[in-house]
Design a protein around this motif. Sequence first.
Motif, PDB file in Angstrom:
ATOM      1  N   ARG A 190      98.975  53.368  70.705  1.00  0.00           N
ATOM      2  CA  ARG A 190      98.480  51.941  71.252  1.00  0.00           C
ATOM      3  C   ARG A 190      97.296  51.883  70.591  1.00  0.00           C
ATOM      4  O   ARG A 190      96.138  52.755  70.951  1.00  0.00           O
ATOM      5  N   ILE A 191      96.743  50.975  69.982  1.00  0.00           N
ATOM      6  CA  ILE A 191      95.394  50.633  69.535  1.00  0.00           C
ATOM      7  C   ILE A 191      94.819  49.398  70.257  1.00  0.00           C
ATOM      8  O   ILE A 191      95.350  48.287  70.062  1.00  0.00           O
ATOM      9  N   GLU A 192      94.007  49.661  71.518  1.00  0.00           N
ATOM     10  CA  GLU A 192      93.672  48.716  72.041  1.00  0.00           C
ATOM     11  C   GLU A 192      91.977  48.053  71.812  1.00  0.00           C
ATOM     12  O   GLU A 192      91.071  49.227  72.018  1.00  0.00           O
ATOM     13  N   VAL A 193      91.871  47.203  71.195  1.00  0.00           N
ATOM     14  CA  VAL A 193      90.462  46.591  70.801  1.00  0.00           C
ATOM     15  C   VAL A 193      90.079  45.692  71.793  1.00  0.00           C
ATOM     16  O   VAL A 193      90.699  44.484  71.220  1.00  0.00           O
ATOM     17  N   VAL A 194      89.597  45.704  72.925  1.00  0.00           N
ATOM     18  CA  VAL A 194      89.162  44.797  73.744  1.00  0.00           C
ATOM     19  C   VAL A 194      87.772  44.062  73.440  1.00  0.00           C
ATOM     20  O   VAL A 194      86.865  44.472  73.557  1.00  0.00           O
ATOM     21  N   THR A 195      87.975  42.592  72.924  1.00  0.00           N
ATOM     22  CA  THR A 195      86.576  42.214  72.250  1.00  0.00           C
ATOM     23  C   THR A 195      86.266  41.029  73.436  1.00  0.00           C
ATOM     24  O   THR A 195      85.415  40.424  73.380  1.00  0.00           O
ATOM     25  N   GLY A 196      87.150  40.876  74.443  1.00  0.00           N
ATOM     26  CA  GLY A 196      86.979  40.252  75.671  1.00  0.00           C
ATOM     27  C   GLY A 196      87.050  38.532  75.303  1.00  0.00           C
ATOM     28  O   GLY A 196      87.550  38.289  74.337  1.00  0.00           O
ATOM     29  N   PRO A 197      86.366  37.711  76.141  1.00  0.00           N
ATOM     30  CA  PRO A 197      86.666  36.233  76.067  1.00  0.00           C
ATOM     31  C   PRO A 197      86.039  35.723  74.991  1.00  0.00           C
ATOM     32  O   PRO A 197      85.026  36.233  74.463  1.00  0.00           O
ATOM     33  N   GLU A 198      86.603  34.613  74.463  1.00  0.00           N
ATOM     34  CA  GLU A 198      86.474  33.969  73.180  1.00  0.00           C
ATOM     35  C   GLU A 198      85.229  33.131  73.302  1.00  0.00           C
ATOM     36  O   GLU A 198      85.221  32.461  74.522  1.00  0.00           O
ATOM     37  N   LEU A 199      84.426  32.697  72.327  1.00  0.00           N
ATOM     38  CA  LEU A 199      83.763  31.614  72.387  1.00  0.00           C
ATOM     39  C   LEU A 199      84.409  30.260  72.999  1.00  0.00           C
ATOM     40  O   LEU A 199      83.918  29.516  73.710  1.00  0.00           O
ATOM     41  N   LEU A 200      85.382  30.077  72.392  1.00  0.00           N
ATOM     42  CA  LEU A 200      86.432  29.069  72.799  1.00  0.00           C
ATOM     43  C   LEU A 200      87.326  29.769  73.296  1.00  0.00           C
ATOM     44  O   LEU A 200      88.445  30.415  72.801  1.00  0.00           O
ATOM     45  N   ALA A 201      87.591  29.502  74.591  1.00  0.00           N
ATOM     46  CA  ALA A 201      88.520  30.204  75.615  1.00  0.00           C
ATOM     47  C   ALA A 201      89.888  30.251  74.977  1.00  0.00           C
ATOM     48  O   ALA A 201      90.502  29.204  74.773  1.00  0.00           O
ATOM     49  N   GLY A 202      90.487  31.521  74.776  1.00  0.00           N
ATOM     50  CA  GLY A 202      91.755  31.553  74.313  1.00  0.00           C
ATOM     51  C   GLY A 202      92.021  31.462  72.800  1.00  0.00           C
ATOM     52  O   GLY A 202      93.105  31.602  72.268  1.00  0.00           O
TER      53      GLY A 202
END
Length: 331
Positions: A190-202
């Motif tokens: 499992r490679i989880e790369v959590v970059t969080g919310p985007e500049l444009l949501a979703g």
Amino acid sequence: MPPAPKTPEAPEALDTLATEARREGGAEIDLLPTVELARLMNAEDRTVPEAVAAALPAIAAAVDAIVERMRRGGRLVYAGAGTAGRLGVLDASECPPTFDTAPGQVVGLIAGGPAALTSALEGAEDDRAAAVADLAALDLTAADTVIGVSASGRTPYALAAVEHARALGALTVALVGNRGSALGEAAEHRIEVVTGPELLAGSTRLKAGTAQKLVLNTVSTIVMVRLGKTYGDLMVDLRATNAKLRARSRRIVAVATGAAPADADAALAATGGRAKDAILLLLAGVDAPTAAALLARHGGVLRDALRDAPPGTLCEAPPGAPPGAPGDAPG
């Protein structure tokens, strides 16, 4: 077991995903001056390498497992939809010219097939049966590896691909943008790369997509290094199919051996344009058939072939060349 029927994503389920969340202060970004909006986007993008860095131990573990399978003749297969699928196809398509991989050794599968590369076929990502059929067409075996790529970690196409591959005994890896995802749970690695919310949501073609590209670059590059497709930082297995790549091959041979351009050209001509063979020919003082036989004996690993060269033939490698056997023998 037959694949589960297609089920649309429940809207409420998306609310819990970091990739779907709205970033604070995003409601009025359309009112910003262009240069300020560009600065804001650039600031968001600068967080991506840090997110990838946090996943490096998981990436390294997956790479080592992939290499072990590929040394046994296994293939590397990417499966994804939309941006994730396109990035997998891109990475796979760049392996043959860069590393001279065999046809089908690295494969990119995208939901909706080749048409989805240039057209948005977003509904295709819900088709679990298509993923199973795409893998069946490859005659997937236990020696192969399937990497499911999905920002949400719940794309049905990627999930079905990983589940089917694992049932066949293949190595499975999940590359996801959220923790605790269904895809992550389904895979061995499992490679989880959590970059969080985007500049444009979703809009996961942004930071999540950039992270996927970085990880895929890392995985395929290090896998190929471990398989002996490079010599130091030199791409000795590249396919010289145009003028630029032919010039690069000459430069690679010259850097690795210290040969003059004319000698590098002669060695490349003798070896059919294969830089790795040309380097061995020049450093070991052997002819082209002997160079090819030495490389075949050692699975294409140049360092091992150099160590096995006839005694007393090795020439001194030039300063700046990758360290190894040539420097251990007199010129």
